[in-house]
Write an enzyme that holds these catalytic residues in place. Sequence first.
Site, mmCIF file in Angstrom:
data_model
loop_
_atom_site.group_PDB
_atom_site.id
_atom_site.type_symbol
_atom_site.label_atom_id
_atom_site.label_comp_id
_atom_site.label_asym_id
_atom_site.label_seq_id
_atom_site.Cartn_x
_atom_site.Cartn_y
_atom_site.Cartn_z
ATOM 1 N N THR A 131 0.831 -1.204 0.000
ATOM 2 C CA THR A 131 0.000 0.000 0.000
ATOM 3 C C THR A 131 0.869 1.259 0.000
ATOM 4 O O THR A 131 0.592 2.223 -0.703
ATOM 5 C CB THR A 131 -0.964 0.008 1.202
ATOM 6 O OG1 THR A 131 -1.790 -1.160 1.126
ATOM 7 C CG2 THR A 131 -1.841 1.248 1.208
ATOM 8 N N CYS A 132 1.925 1.223 0.786
ATOM 9 C CA CYS A 132 2.805 2.390 0.905
ATOM 10 C C CYS A 132 3.476 2.714 -0.430
ATOM 11 O O CYS A 132 3.578 3.876 -0.816
ATOM 12 C CB CYS A 132 3.859 2.141 1.982
ATOM 13 S SG CYS A 132 3.155 1.666 3.576
#
Length: 167
Positions: A60-61
């Site tokens: 996600t990052c």
Amino acid sequence: MAPLKAGDQFPGGVTFQYIPYTEEKGDITACGIPIKYDASKEWADKKVVLFSVPGAFTPTCSANHLPGYIHSLPQLKAKGVQVVAVLASNDPFVMSAWGKANQVKGDDILFLTDPDAQFSSSIGWATAGRTGRYAVIIDHGKVTYADIETERGAVNVSGADTVLAHL
């Protein structure tokens, strides 16, 4: 300390670590020397966007959170933001490599380390020794926006679009 909220003063004594970007150490495999970054002092007279991620190079990052800020840098700067910084509990070498892997050069975005998630823990926004996913806007030492994601993998309250809407 309680979680940060609009109207709070950014706390004093907040220091992180980072490796400043240099052209001669611009290759992803090159290592610079970590230094302390006194955020309380450096940000006292600036408009700052700080966003935190659970970990560099995580799905996600890397696929959603950081790219939004890279893409939105011109709009953030146009709204008077002088410093954009990403924070994680990874070590400074990993954070430096993450910046290089995403072709962020110079001080466009500072890749800061929150050792052992000390700062994030102090504001209640850390889990299991890792920084949470959150965003904070600081304007000359005063917090004007602060929120943390409560849903795993979500980038709603901490994403660049949301932060831009609060500037």
